[in-house]
Structures are given as C-alpha cells and as structure tokens.
Design a protein around this motif. Structure first.
Motif, mmCIF file in Angstrom:
data_model
loop_
_atom_site.group_PDB
_atom_site.id
_atom_site.type_symbol
_atom_site.label_atom_id
_atom_site.label_comp_id
_atom_site.label_asym_id
_atom_site.label_seq_id
_atom_site.Cartn_x
_atom_site.Cartn_y
_atom_site.Cartn_z
ATOM 1 N N LEU A 183 1.188 -9.731 3.351
ATOM 2 C CA LEU A 183 -0.170 -9.607 3.840
ATOM 3 C C LEU A 183 -1.113 -9.441 2.669
ATOM 4 C CD1 LEU A 183 0.418 -7.033 6.741
ATOM 5 C CD2 LEU A 183 -0.160 -9.440 7.045
ATOM 6 N N GLN A 184 -2.386 -9.740 2.894
ATOM 7 C CA GLN A 184 -3.366 -9.574 1.823
ATOM 8 C C GLN A 184 -3.524 -8.117 1.434
ATOM 9 O OE1 GLN A 184 -6.124 -12.283 4.116
ATOM 10 N NE2 GLN A 184 -6.856 -12.751 2.064
ATOM 11 N N LYS A 185 -3.413 -7.223 2.405
ATOM 12 C CA LYS A 185 -3.598 -5.820 2.061
ATOM 13 C C LYS A 185 -2.425 -5.282 1.237
ATOM 14 C CE LYS A 185 -1.840 -3.762 6.393
ATOM 15 N NZ LYS A 185 -2.166 -2.828 7.497
ATOM 16 N N ILE A 186 -1.265 -5.928 1.366
ATOM 17 C CA ILE A 186 -0.136 -5.518 0.528
ATOM 18 C C ILE A 186 -0.439 -5.864 -0.922
ATOM 19 C CG2 ILE A 186 2.299 -5.954 0.021
ATOM 20 C CD1 ILE A 186 2.760 -6.335 2.994
ATOM 21 N N THR A 187 -1.053 -7.029 -1.143
ATOM 22 C CA THR A 187 -1.470 -7.409 -2.495
ATOM 23 C C THR A 187 -2.481 -6.416 -3.047
ATOM 24 O OG1 THR A 187 -1.105 -9.738 -1.956
ATOM 25 C CG2 THR A 187 -2.502 -9.259 -3.856
ATOM 26 N N GLN A 188 -3.422 -5.996 -2.193
ATOM 27 C CA GLN A 188 -4.425 -5.029 -2.632
ATOM 28 C C GLN A 188 -3.772 -3.701 -2.999
ATOM 29 O OE1 GLN A 188 -7.602 -5.734 -2.957
ATOM 30 N NE2 GLN A 188 -8.325 -7.105 -1.364
ATOM 31 N N MET A 189 -2.799 -3.261 -2.204
ATOM 32 C CA MET A 189 -2.150 -1.985 -2.479
ATOM 33 C C MET A 189 -1.315 -2.038 -3.756
ATOM 34 S SD MET A 189 -2.994 0.429 -0.463
ATOM 35 C CE MET A 189 -1.695 1.613 -0.730
ATOM 36 N N ARG A 190 -0.778 -3.201 -4.054
ATOM 37 C CA ARG A 190 -0.029 -3.321 -5.304
ATOM 38 C C ARG A 190 -0.967 -3.074 -6.499
ATOM 39 N NH1 ARG A 190 2.166 -7.639 -4.132
ATOM 40 N NH2 ARG A 190 4.236 -6.901 -3.489
ATOM 41 N N LYS A 191 -2.196 -3.545 -6.391
ATOM 42 C CA LYS A 191 -3.193 -3.282 -7.447
ATOM 43 C C LYS A 191 -3.470 -1.784 -7.537
ATOM 44 C CE LYS A 191 -5.676 -7.699 -6.969
ATOM 45 N NZ LYS A 191 -6.993 -8.316 -6.646
ATOM 46 N N VAL A 192 -3.541 -1.136 -6.409
ATOM 47 C CA VAL A 192 -3.798 0.307 -6.412
ATOM 48 C C VAL A 192 -2.654 1.036 -7.093
ATOM 49 C CG1 VAL A 192 -4.040 2.339 -4.942
ATOM 50 C CG2 VAL A 192 -5.214 0.225 -4.336
ATOM 51 N N ALA A 193 -1.421 0.627 -6.805
ATOM 52 C CA ALA A 193 -0.261 1.281 -7.418
ATOM 53 C C ALA A 193 -0.309 1.149 -8.931
ATOM 54 C CB ALA A 193 1.021 0.677 -6.861
#
Length: 1436
Positions: free
Chosen positions: A428-438
């Motif tokens: 999902l796109q939000k998974i990509t966003q969360m990877r950036k947060v990590a």
C-alpha cells in the motif's frame, strides 16, 4: 349363553342412524332432534372415530389405555355383522337373543339413510340400538382419538379411515402413540414454544429450584388427568420458556444508516449469513447459573468460551447491542447517533449503550467500544506480544512471572489459536510512507528490526467456516476496522470466542447493565453470587434502571477497565468487602495520536464505503493498521514506544476532513517555507485527506516529570458513571519524545504535523484549562497484585476480600483492568492470553476439565426462527394485610410473550413470562426480583372453573437479595366476570386479589391495583420485538390489543353475541372415568312389554346396593357420568363399593324414542318395572335402592302409586327435587297457564330441542333470540349467560343450576348433555301445575292419587299411599328454580301422615339449584356424601 365382548362387537359396528320424519320448521322443533342429528353428522365426518365424542373443542387429551374386552354388551351367541356375516360370540350372553346389524361405518350412507329411508320397520330400528349404546359407552370410557394429525392447538384430529373400531386397531394405535412419544422425547429439545403432542399436551418448563439446570430443556406433561390440556393453578410457579426457545432479538440494522447491510460481502458470503448470538429478551433469564460473565470483550469472551467448554451453564451479560457484519454505520449522521459522551460533572449525551463510548474527564478522555464483543468491535485488531522487559517490572505478582513459561507455551498459544493473527500481505502507499518514517526515526542498518508488519486479527483468505461456525470472507481493505467491520473479515471476539461459547451452550444477553455484585452466602462462605442488573435507560417510569438480580456460583467481571472498576466500586459502596485500591493504578497505555497532513505524496489513509471497496471502484486504504515502527528496545524500557499508521473509518471522513482544514493554521511548519504554497494548493484542490497520514503511538505513561504529576490515574464513581482523576497526565515525560517523533515523521513525509487538538499547547485552552490525553487502551483499576494492600485481584484474577490476601471464592476479574501497568503496545493479545491463564487456573481450582480440542470444525451457526414477540409493562400497587400489620407493595414487571402468534392463535392458557421487581419494605429492605408466569384471560375451565369467567392469573416468586434460598410465593387473580348490567370490566381488570406465602404459610393477603396512569404507561411501553419495520410493529400491537379488548368485549359488552358450539371444531376428548377394571361398564338391553328396547348400564364397584339411578327429562344417564367435573356421581358411588345401574328410560336423548310421543304413564307402566326386574335378576337381590332425579322421580312414584312397581322390590328411595306433588315455580306456572306445550303440539311441533350451534338456520337463530329475551326476564342478572343452549334449557324447564357453582367445562358442553323432549310428556307435566299440584295421568285423571284433596279420609287414597311404605329421602336444593320447596314439604307431610313409623327425611342443600346435586363443582364434597350416607343406611 355367551357374552359378546366389546372388542368383538366393535369390530362390526359404526354409529347407527335412526330414520324418522322431519318437520318443515328449519330444524327448530323436529321429531328427529338436532342433538341426535348432530351426533350422526359427526360420525359421518371423514376420519370420525367411534371412540370420539365430536363435541365442543376441548384442550384435554385423555389417556385411553383401556382393555376393550372389559366393556361388554350382554347379548346372544350370534351377531349379524357386515354383509350379514355371522360372527361367533366370545362369552356368555345373559339375556334373550338380540340381533345387531353394523353399517360398515359409512357416514355418507348413514346420512342417506337418515334423510330418505322411511320404509324401515320397527325391527330394523331395533337392530342397531345396542350398537349405538355400546358406541356411546366406548366414547365416554375410552375418550381418546387415534394418535394422528394434530390441530394447531395440540388437539388430536381423528385419523381413522372409517368409523369402525377394533381391538387390534386400538392396540396398534396405542403402540403408535408409544412410538410417537419416544420420538417426541428425542425431538423435544428442538421443538419451538408451540407444542402439539398428540397423546397429551406438553409444556416446556424450566426448573429454577436448587440443584436444577435451567439451561436444559425438559418436558413436563401436565398431571391434570381431567384436563391434560389445562395447566392448573399450582402452588409454586413454573417457568415455561427458556432462552433457547425464545426468538432472537430484533435486527438493529435499520438503525445504522448503512445501505449495504445485506449486500454481498465476499464471494458467496452475505451479512445474512451471520446468526445472532444473543437476545435482548432479558425476560427469559433464569435465576441461577454456574457461571455469569459480565462483559463480552476479550476477557469476557475467553471466560464464556472456556466455561462453556467445561460443560458449565454460562450466562453472558453485555451492556451494549449486538452488531453483526452489515450493521455498523458508515454514514456520518448514523455514526453520530452511536456516540455516547460522558463528561465529568455533566449528564451523559446518549444512553450509555452506543457503539462509541467516550468518557471525558479533566485530564483524560477514554474511548471504549460498547457492544457484543466489546472494544474488539472498533479497535485496530493488532496482536502484538509484550516486550520482555515489561514482565520484569515489579508491578506483576511473583506467581505470575514465575509462570511465564507456561503462560507463553499454553495460554498465549490458546489466544493465538482463537484469534488467528496474521500480517497484512499486500503493498500500500501508506506502507511506503511508514517506511520513510522508520528511516527518519532510527539509524539502524537493519530496518526490519524496527519496521515490520504486525500480526492482525483479520482474515485475508475467504473461508466458508472459520472454525467457530461462521463464514469469514477475506478483507476487502476498506479501512473501516475502527468503525466496525461490515464484511466479517475482522476477527473480533464476536467471530471466535463468543460463537464458540454459544455452540457450547452459553446464553448471551445484550442491553443489560450490571450495577453491582453481592454475596448471598454467609460471611466466610461466599456464594451464591448475586449480579444486580437492569435494562433500558433511567429516564422513564418502567423497569428501566430498576435493579433485578441473577445468581451464580462463579462470576467473572470482564466489563473493561472502566466498567469492571465501576462495578466493583459500587459493590464496595454497597458493603462488599474489597480492597481500598479499587480504581487505583489506572493507565492509558501511553496512547498518543497525531497527523502528518498535506504530505508530498498520497498515503490513501482514509476509510472508504464497504460497497465501493467490494466493487473495486476506489483506491483501498487497507486495514486500519498495517505497519509498525517498533522503538521499544530502549533503556530503560519505559522510554520505549511503538508508532503505527492509522486509518480513520469512512464514518469519520467528514469530521476528519473538517478537522484537517480547521487545524491547518495551527500545524507545525517545516524549515522550507516554499512548501506552504504547495500545501495550501493541495488543500484547495481537496487532496488534504489523501495526502495525510494518521499516526498512533503506544508507550508507558508512569513517568512523572518535574511538575509533580501523578504516576497513575484513579477511577472514581461519578453521579452518572465514573470519572478519571490523573493530575497532569499530559505532562508525562514520555509524551514529549513521542511528540518529537510525530514531528520527525511529518518532516520526513514533507507534511505538517497536526497535533491532537485537546493535547496541543496552542489549542487546549479552547477545551480545558490544561492539556488532555486521549486513550483507546484503558488499563488498570482492578490491578493484579500480591494482596489487597497493593491490588484488587491476585495473579489468578480472584478478587481480594478487603486488604488481605484472602479472596472471595467464585469472584474473578478478567480483562484489561487487572493489568498492573501499561504494556506499551496494543494490549488485546495480552488481555486475551492473561484471561486464558486465569480460566486455566480457575478450572484447576474447581476441578473443571476444559475441552480445548478445536477439530473437527463445527457446523455453521444458524439464526433461530425469529418470531414476533411482545413485552408489556405493568405496574401494580396496593395494601396487603399480615399478622405484623399492613404491607405496602409495588410490583413493576414485564409480561413477556416470546411467540406472539402462538399466544394469539393457539395457546389455550395464554401463558406469558413475568419478570421484574417488587418493592415491599416490610418484607425486604431491598427490591426483590420477580420470576414466574401469568395467564391472560384464560377461560376458567377445569373442575373448579366458573361459568363464563376468565381469569388473569399470576404465579410469581419473589427472591430477596439477602436470602436467595428462601423464596416468597405470590399468587394473584384478576377475575373477569360481568356482575351487573353496567359492569364494563374496569375494576375486574385493574384489581388483583393477591396472596403471599412463605414455605406454604400465608404471610399476607390483599388487593393490588393498576391506576389509570399506569395503564397509559403500559400502553406506551408495549413493545413488539423481532419485526422489521413500524408497520409490522403496529400490526402486531393491534392484534394484541384486539385480543385483549376482545376478551373484555366478550365478557362485558351487552352487545356481544351468544356463545354457540362450533360443529366443525375438532372432536372434544373426554376424560377417562376413574374406574377399576371390574367396574368398567356393561350394557344390558331392557325389553319392555310395549316393544321398546331401553338400556341399563352397570358399573359394578362392589356388592353394596344395587343402586338404580333414574335421570330426568331431556337428558340421559350421562348426567351421572360427567367427565367435566372432578368426580362424577358414578365415580363416587363406585369408589364407595356400590353396584350402580344407570337407566336410560324412553325419554333418554341417547335413545331413539326421546321425541316419540310418550307420557309419564308409559314409563311408569312399562319402563321402570322392567328395569327393576332386570337388576334384581342379574344381581340376585330381592330389592333395589333407587336414586331418582326430577321427572325420573315423578315417574318412579307414578309406577309405585299406580301399582306397576311392587314396593317390596324397593329397599329405599332418594327422590331428588320432586316426588308426587310437583309444585312448580312462577315461570313454569306461567307457561302452564298459557298452555305452551299444547299450543306447540297443535302447531305440529313434536319436541323441544335444547341443541343449537353456529350453523343453525335463520329460524333457529330467531328462536335463540326469543329464548334469550324470555330467560333474561325470568332469571336474576347474575344467572344470565351467553350460552344459547343454556337459554333453551331454561326456557324449557326453568333455571336448573346456579351458574356460580358450575364449572365452565360443564357449561360449555351442555349441548352434549341436553337434547329433545317430546311435547306429550311436557303437556302432561303442564297439567300438573294447575292447583292442587299433584301427580296426574296423561288424561288428567287422578289415577295415581285419587281423592287427593280428601286425603286419608278416602279409602282409594289410602290404598294408593300404602304403596309408598318404603324409606324415602327428599333431596332438595334451596335455590331450585323449577320446583318450589313447598313440593317437598307437601310430599313429606303426606308420607308421614300415611306411615308415621316409616323413615322419611328431608336433605336440604343450601345454595344449590335444581341440578347442582350432580353438576356443582363442589358436589363431591357437599351432595354426594349426603346421597352416600342415605344409601349406606340401607345397603346390603
């Protein structure tokens, strides 16, 4: 000489028709009586049985186990049967040869014979009489139909192919009945509330007595032998229905606003595939269970499932509603209706049972879910285990930490096996966003150590059966986990533990608020536990908010951190010894929430409509949480936290979008001001939500900063629930690093950080005087500890007794409230596993064996058949008198009808369940719980019933909270009976005569009343359940009101029509007479010298007597063998050892001569001498004792005075009501003066018939109206009734009974007992009514008492009177409306003058009418003993 057995005769015969002329008067007056014609028509019906009396519909089913060979006709060797075939007799006949011809049972042929065969001679008439006599005896004695099809009232319909009865067929029928009974025993538990066993009416009952299992359905066959279909008013109440038999609660999907409630939710799976697990019908809760579970979240689900799997009777009480997939609101307005907001110091907005439940205190706001499944319905379904360091914290009891290995191996495994967690499998796109947060939050090289996809309680593969009896589709990725899953893919507790409990027998009830607990045992001996609960809200004047209770050996409180704590706080306040620490140690699990708004790239992190996600027409956000940034590996561990993505549900879309726009100006701006224009442009273009990502954090909130905030919160009772006090919780040091992490995440995503508005330093002043924390993971309040000094429960969840280490046996808490600290992650898996451990240890302590076997998977659960049900509120108040003084009592109760259609259409008792509370301070300081039943407008039938009276009967138990073992029994009756012409029934239906007993002894008696206000309130609070819309609601309400008001109209309205027999109704089943085998009837034909064949029926109860009984006009010997009274005169005499002979003389309606012209003279000359002689011949007695009633007595004295009957053949006489000086009352004298019988005879009317029915012609109906009007003028108002047959009888003879002394069954079957009487004998009797009243011949001569007025001065008079030198007793009812008492006085005076030394006595029965000596329901106690005493004096 041989005797043909009944089985032999019965093989040949049906019911014989008697051809005779018909008069052209519409059947009103006919030479062939309507009564006789009715019998023949009934016999000709398809399937009619010779065993059956096709009379009034009656609920009773008789037990017909009788040896037909014991019923015999005394007859000749050869009986001509069907087709003229000769059949050998099986035993010795005792009289001369008679020929019996059968008709093969062809009813149609009978009708043709009746209508057209006028050429048959007297011998052919004689041929079938003995057959008819036997048939009628079989009907009376056997009294049961074949075990065949039953009608909707549970009454057996005739199933015989023809009217032929054989012993072989009877045996086969009884065998079939036995087999059917066995089948019913197997199927009994599957039956619904409608019970229609063909052998005997059955009722399902629940035994709430000590040691019983109210969860088991058992059969209870009524023991009322006389009326098996009638439930007697027992001294102790019996519950007749159970949760299993009650339709499930109404579907609340109409309230949700979701337009896809029944849409396809996955391939082949629809929301209708999810059965209801619960019921809102709290009225059927039992009084005691093995285990009660309060709450239905993770802890409650575990407790219910495991206790049920251990074979215990389990009750689950949930405050909220049941929400099935498809029920959850997805529109903003509908969702707003499911919000309850409780703010400290103010009244709640909402009723407390809404799905989203907010508790707002000064420092903290808690969101919890309310519904079946608890917060699992609206959580993000993350199944993370605790960090190892959390277990090492000193907050946990030593016994728990020492058991961690078993906990992980056993209990955690059980939890995971039930919840089946698995990570989200897609991108999902939000998974990509969360990877950036990590990456922004950690510099670790191996990103997978802190960034991963957590296990979720979500199904990602469609399965037809999830192992708990439910279909479960794959997740459609709509993102609505926190608003309620409308597909069923989310594994809430309602998808696993609760259906598992249901399949193992747990009873689940919703919309029940538990207030407190108390102990019913003595100090030091806990149990049973009392769970005090209420239903509804507290804003009306019904039972809503009124506390009732249910008891259990074990109670598991699992209502969540706030709910369980509140229950224990209220229990402690009411006196239950509990730890002082209840409410302390509260934690919000370090929850924080923030938003990274207007990011560089789209996150697609907003829920979408389920319909759109299923159709694939939108971009899907996936589950609420898909990834985690795990920052728990810190030193000290309390500084660790986890960060997760969050997806608000579609129901919050409008609010979420508005909040983002509103808070945009307060958002933290990053270092690049050029982004401001881009973000503003995105907002204008409507991309705010798509480019925003919600962030959720969990940590530890017990880090006190330098400002001196509290380490943990405290839950305290508030006026309207609870409040949470936690000074400066928002200043917890750990929250600062989480806020920093949120800002770093927003920066990494190129967005602005939007704070939680109630936490924001810029915005909190809008709401409070200081910042607030919001949590969705409330923990603690009933903390686990070593003793009551430091906690509320021990490591097993057992509740401490006070501040000691002692525990309350049987009282547990299992939910998030017992966790002694924050866990730093989503706590659902931990709560589940800890609860599994508690149940494992509870089972060990109680020697239970929990079956953990999960294979093979069970069959799919199905919704029970949903039937409209009704709940009616009733409040009664009044004063009762006791030995200790007056008592003031208030009953507040619900009358619950679980199957409204069955109640209205079928149930003869109209029985309803009653639950509620009774307030009577003189009996108990606290309100007592009510359980029991009521019967609404039940016809007052049975031996003790009253004519045309209906009862509202209540049988209740009052259970005192302080003494659940000793129950008070309450009986009350509202009697509906019209007492005057102006009586409209208001007082009868609002006044109850009540009695309260304890252990059988009367405590109090008095009256309770319903006020007009309470009536209005009852109407307002009448609720129809299990219907789909307001139209059905209104329709069923009107049907109920029509039933209720119809009964009032039928009873009280002066315009109500007469009650008439329905000839199309199923055959009435007659009660089997209580006779020993040797006393079963034997029929003796009696041949008279004028060519008639009459009948004697012998009941040989012993050697005393013999006693010959003579009936009156228009009836038969059946008045002595009534099955509608508790004990008939024949049963009484047989029981006392008498040899009883019942004589059907020529006017008997059972004989074909009833309408032939005959007189008293004929009977005196031919009938009575022949009968006496036959009795003497058969018994060997030199003389007989005689009981003669009414005109039977007149004919007896005519036979003696006329010299036809030798007085030496008579040992003694009891003459009932009249003898040889018939002085009539005014009504009969008036008819005599008008020469009524003579006028009718001149008009061609040969007979008067008492029989009429609903199919009567217009002339019959007109005559009924005329008769009703005449009798209304002739009798007192309290003797008026609605029976047209009763009116006809009164018109013909005068009032024969006191209605108050007759039971309803007897009154309703008068058409069976009375028939036609010929005009010639009526004319003779009419001539006797002209002074001086005395016995006259048919020609008006004084042949019986010549020179009556001269008396003893006349030799002729003395000669005739010498024939009465036998002991005679005159039996007379003081209220006799046929003959005046003067007739008895004159008779006795004349007898004593003629024979001063002879025994002549007067037996006067005060309050009795003419026929009450055999008809009154108390005759076995009043008149029968007087009859028996007389004959005892002369018995041999």
């Amino acid at each position: 000489m041989t005797s043909q057995s009944a089985s032999g005769v019965a093989r040949q015969i049906g019911i014989i028709s008697y051809p005779c002329k018909q008069q052209d008067m519409g059947g009103l007056f006919s030479k062939k009586s309507q009564h006789k014609q009715h019998l023949e028509e009934e016999a000709s019906k398809p399937g009619a049985s010779t065993e059956t009396s096709s009379y009034r519909n009656n609920e009773g089913l008789a037990d017909a186990t009788i040896d037909l060979d014991k019923v015999a006709v005394k007859d000749e060797d050869v009986i001509e049967g069907e087709g003229g075939k000769e059949v050998e007799a099986t035993s010795e006949p005792l009289v001369e040869k008679q020929v019996v011809e059968g008709n093969g049972g062809n009813g149609e042929e009978q009708d043709n014979q009746v209508a057209g065969d006028k050429a048959e001679d007297n011998s052919s008439k004689k041929v079938g009489r003995e057959e008819s006599l036997l048939t009628e005896v079989l009907q009376e004695i056997v009294g049961a139909t074949d075990d065949g099809e039953t009608d909707k009232k549970g009454i057996a319909k005739d199933s015989a192919p023809d009217a032929t009865l054989t012993k072989e067929s009877a045996d086969l029928e009884m065998s079939s009945q036995a087999e059917d009974g066995e089948e019913e025993e197997v199927l009994g538990e599957k039956k619904d509330t409608e019970v229609t066993d063909a052998e005997e009416m059955e009722y399902v009952k629940v035994d709430y007595s000590e040691g019983s299992d109210a969860g088991d359905v058992s059969k209870d066959i009524s023991s009322n032998e006389d009326k098996p279909g009638n439930i007697a008013k027992s001294e102790m109440p019996e519950e007749v229905l159970l949760e299993d038999l009650v339709p499930s609660s109404k579907d609340n999907s109409t309230e949700t606003g979701i337009h896809t409630a029944n849409a396809t939710i996955a391939e082949g799976v629809t929301s209708s595939a999810y059965p209801r697990l619960s019921s809102t019908d709290i009225d059927v809760i039992g009084l005691h269970y093995d285990v009660i579970v309060v709450g239905s979240g993770y802890g409650g689900g575990v407790a219910a499932s495991r206790a049920a799997r251990a074979g215990k009777k389990v009750l689950v009480l949930e405050k909220g509603k049941e929400w099935r997939p498809g029920d959850f609101p997805e529109e903003s307005i509908a969702a707003a209706r499911q919000v309850c907001l409780k703010q400290e110091g103010s009244k709640s907005h909402g009723g407390g049972r809404e799905l989203f439940n907010f508790v707002v205190s000064r420092d903290l706001t808690v969101l919890r879910g309310c519904g079946l499944g608890g917060t699992s319905l609206i959580n993000a379904n993350v199944g993370l285990d605790l960090h190892t360091d959390v277990w090492d914290d000193g907050a946990w009891p030593t016994q728990f930490t020492e058991d961690l290995a078993t906990y992980r191996k056993v209990d955690l495994s059980h939890a995971q096996e039930m919840l089946t967690p698995s990570p989200y499998p897609n991108e999902l796109q939000k998974i990509t966003q969360m990877r950036k947060v990590a990456r922004a939050l950690s510099d670790v090289e191996d990103l997978d150590k802190i960034f991963y996809r957590p296990p979720l309680f979500v199904n990602f593969e469609t399965t037809a059966n999830n192992g708990f009896g439910l279909p479960q589709p794959a997740c459609v990725e709509c993102g609505n986990c926190c608003g309620g899953c409308n597909t069923g893919a989310k594994s809430t507790v309602a998808m696993n533990y609760l259906p598992d409990a249901k399949m193992h027998g747990a009873h689940i009830f919703t919309e029940v608020s538990v207030h407190r607990l108390s102990c019913g045992g003595s100090p030091g001996n806990d149990g049973p536990w009392l769970v005090h609960y209420s239903t509804g809200d507290n804003d009306d004047d019904t039972l809503a908010g009124v506390h009732r209770f249910v008891t259990a050996d074990v109670v598991v409180v699992a209502a969540g951190a706030l709910g369980s704590t509140e229950i224990l706080l209220r229990s402690r306040e009411a006196g239950l010894p509990l730890s002082d620490t209840v409410g302390q140690g509260f934690s919000g699990n370090g929850d924080q929430v923030g938003i990274s708004a207007m990011n560089d790239e789209e996150a697609i992190s907003m829920g979408v409509p389920t319909d759109d996600a299923q159709k694939g027409v939108v971009r899907k956000p996936g589950p609420c949480i898909t990834t985690i940034v795990d920052m728990r590996d810190k030193t000290p561990f309390k500084h660790g936290y986890v960060l997760e993505d969050g997806t608000p549900p579609v129901s919050m879309a409008t609010l979420y979008r508005a909040m983002l726009h509103l808070l945009y100006g307060t958002a933290s701006i990053d270092d690049d001001p050029s982004d401001d224009w881009r973000q503003f442009s995105d907002m204008v273009k409507g991309e705010t939500v798509d480019k925003s990502l919600a962030l959720l954090a969990m940590s530890h909130d017990d880090l006190v900063d330098e400002d001196g905030g509290d380490k943990t919160g405290t839950i305290k009772l508030d006026e309207d629930g609870v409040k949470i006090e936690w000074h400066l919780v928002a200043e917890n040091a750990n929250f600062d690093q989480i806020q920093s992490a949120f800002r770093s995440a927003a920066k990494a995503l190129g967005g602005r950080y939007v704070e939680n508005p109630v936490y924001s330093e810029k915005l909190f002043s809008w709401f409070h005087d200081r910042r607030q924390v919001v949590t969705v993971h409330p923990l603690g309040g009933c903390n686990m500890a070593e003793s009551g000094q430091t906690g509320v429960v021990n490591h097993k969840g057992q509740v401490f007794s006070g501040n000691s280490e002692d525990v309350h046996q049987g009282l547990y808490v299992m939910d998030g409230s017992i966790l002694p600290r924050a866990v730093g992650v989503n706590p659902s898996l931990t709560i589940t596993a800890v609860s599994e451990r508690c149940m494992r240890l509870l089972a060990d302590d109680h020697a239970w064996k929990i079956n953990y076997n999960m294979s093979p998977p069970p069959e799919l659960l199905r919704d029970p058949l949903s039937k409209p049900a009704l709940r009616v509120y009733e409040r009664m108040t009044g004063r009762m008198e006791s030995q200790g003084g007056p008592l003031y009592m208030e009953l507040k109760q619900f009358l619950f009808i679980p199957d409204l259609e069955y109640f209205l259409e079928t149930d003869p008792t109209h029985r309803v369940l009653v639950t509620g509370v009774v307030v009577c301070e003189q009996l108990c300081a606290e309100p007592m719980t009510i359980t029991g039943y009521a019967e609404i407008f039940r016809q007052d039938v049975g031996p003790e019933g009253t004519v045309e009276t209906k009862n509202l009967f209540y049988s209740l138990e009052f259970v005192r909270p302080g003494d659940v073992q000793t129950k008070l029994h309450f009986t009350g009756t509202k009697t509906a009976h019209k007492n005057s012409i102006l009586d409209l029934g208001y007082s009868d239906t609002t006044t109850m005569q009540a009695t309260v007993r304890e252990a059988g002894a009367i405590l109090a008696t008095g009256e309770l009343h319903i006020s007009l206000r309470d009536i209005v309130n009852a109407v307002d609070n009448t609720e129809v359940l299990n219907v789909q819309d307001w139209k059905q609601q209104a329709s069923w309400r009107m049907r109920f009101y029509e039933h209720f008001l119809g009964n009032i109209w039928e009873t009280y309205s002066p315009l109500a029509g007469p009650t008439m027999f329905d000839p199309t109704a199923p055959a009435r089943q007659k009660r089997k007479l209580r006779l020993p085998a040797e006393a079963l009837p034997v029929i003796y034909p009696v041949a008279t010298s004028d060519g008639k064949t009459l009948r004697l029926t012998r009941y040989q109860g012993g050697t005393r007597g013999p006693v010959l009984m003579l009936h009156g006009l228009g009836v038969s010997y059946g008045i002595f063998t009534l099955d509608t009274v508790e004990t008939s005169l024949v049963e009484y005499m047989v029981e006392h050892g008498y040899d009883v002979w019942l004589f059907d003389w020529r006017v008997s309606i059972r004989l074909p001569y009833a309408e032939e012209m005959s007189t008293v003279d004929d009977t005196a000359q031919f009938d009575i001498p022949a009968a006496v002689q036959l009795v003497r011949d058969q018994t060997g007695a030199k003389d007989v004792e005689i009981f003669a009633h009414c005109i039977g007595s007149v004919t007896l004295f005519a036979s003696l005075l006329g010299g036809h009957l030798d007085p030496s053949n008579v040992r003694c006489i009891m003459a009932s009501q009249v003898a040889f000086t018939p002085v009539f009352n005014k009504f009969n004298k008036l008819k005599a003066c008008l020469h009524g019988p003579r006028v009718l005879e001149l008009l061609g009317v040969d007979s008067l018939d008492a029989y009429t029915d609903k199919e009567a012609g217009w002339m019959d109906r007109a005559f009924n109206k005329l008769v009703a009007g005449v009798t209304a003028l002739a009798v007192d108002y309290d003797e008026m009734c609605g029976s047209s047959v009763c009116h006809r009888i009164t018109f013909s003879y005068g009032l024969l009974w006191e209605h108050a002394l007759m039971n309803e069954d007897t009154h309703a079957t008068l058409h069976e007992q009375f028939g036609a009487v010929n005009m010639r004998i009526m004319q003779q009797l009419s001539s006797m009514q002209r002074p001086p009243e005395r016995l006259l011949g048919a020609d008006g001569s004084e042949r019986y008492l010549p020179d009556f007025e001269r008396g003893l001065e006349s030799d002729a008079y003395r000669k005739h009177m010498r024939r009465l030198d036998v002991p005679i007793a005159m039996l007379y009812g003081s209220e006799n409306a046929v003959f005046a008492e003067e007739n008895v006085e004159v008779t006795l005076r004349r007898l004593r003058e003629a024979h001063p030394q002879q025994t002549y006595e007067y037996v006067r029965l005060d309050g009795y009418g003419h026929l009450d000596v055999v008809y009154a329901r108390d005759a076995p106690e009043r008149s029968f003993p007087r009859i028996g005493e007389w004959f005892d004096r002369f018995a041999e």
